[in-house]
Scaffold this active site. Sequence first.
Site, short mmCIF file in Angstrom:
data_model
loop_
_atom_site.label_atom_id
_atom_site.label_comp_id
_atom_site.label_asym_id
_atom_site.label_seq_id
_atom_site.Cartn_x
_atom_site.Cartn_y
_atom_site.Cartn_z
N MET A 234 5.69 9.94 -3.34
CA MET A 234 5.26 8.84 -2.48
C MET A 234 5.78 9.16 -1.08
SD MET A 234 5.73 4.71 -2.91
CE MET A 234 7.53 4.63 -2.83
N ASP B 231 -2.76 -0.77 6.14
CA ASP B 231 -3.58 -1.10 4.97
C ASP B 231 -2.99 -2.25 4.16
OD1 ASP B 231 -5.14 0.93 5.89
OD2 ASP B 231 -4.75 2.31 4.24
N HIS C 62 -5.47 4.18 6.44
CA HIS C 62 -4.64 5.01 5.58
C HIS C 62 -3.23 5.17 6.13
CE1 HIS C 62 -7.69 5.87 2.64
NE2 HIS C 62 -8.52 6.19 3.60
N ASP D 218 0.85 -1.19 0.00
CA ASP D 218 0.00 0.00 0.00
C ASP D 218 0.89 1.24 0.00
OD1 ASP D 218 -2.84 1.13 0.44
OD2 ASP D 218 -1.62 2.21 1.89
#
Length: 204
Positions: free
Chosen positions: A29, A182, A177, A16
Site C-alpha cells: 500500500m 478520491d 487517483h 481510498d
Amino acid sequence: MAPARRIKPSLYFSVDVEADGPIPGPYSMLSFGAAVAGRQDAEGYTAADPEENTFYRELRPISADFVPQALAVSGLDRERLRVEGAEPQAAMEEFTAWVCDVSDAAGAQPVMCGYPAGYDWTFLYWYLMRFAGASPFGHSGCLDMKTLYAAKAGLPLRAVVKGTMPRHLLSRRRHTHHALDDALEQADLFSNLMTWQGPGLSTP
C-alpha cells in the site's frame, strides 16, 4: 420486560487506497486517504463536510515486488517512497489514533466505507493488523458503496459502475487517483447514496 438495547451511532470514514499490486503482503500500500463522510443514528443520516476531518499518508514499500500497471495508476514513485515514505507501523498507529479520536468526539463507532470496499478494505485491514496490531473498525466494520447502490437501485451487483449511476448521486470532485482526493469524492457519493430513496423516489 428487558430494557431496549441502545444502538450506538456509526461514523462513516471514506477511505481510498493506492497500491502497487492486487493483494497486501507480496505488494505494498503506497498511500491512503480518509475523510469523515457522515454520522448515522436512530434519527437518520447526517452528512459531514468531508474536508473538515481528513487523513493522508504515503508509505514506504514493504517488498521489492510490484505490478507496473498498478503502480502507474497512482503515479507514485516507489524509489522516492523508499526514502520519504512513512514507516507503516507509525502511519497505521497514527491513523488508528485519529479514527478513535474523531469517533469518540462524535460519540459513534467507526465504519470504513469504500468504492469498492473489497480492495481498499483488504489492504487497510491487513496493514492495520500487521503494523498496528488491531483495527479500529473491528474485523467487519466496512460498507461497500457498490453494494449499497445495487440494493437501493434493485440492480445486480456486477452491473454497477459509476458511469451508469444517476448524475445527481455523483460527486462534482474529480477522480484523480490521489488517495485523499478520491476519499473526498467518494465521501460525497456515500452521503448522496445514504439519503437517496431509490429510482423514482428522489429529486435530482
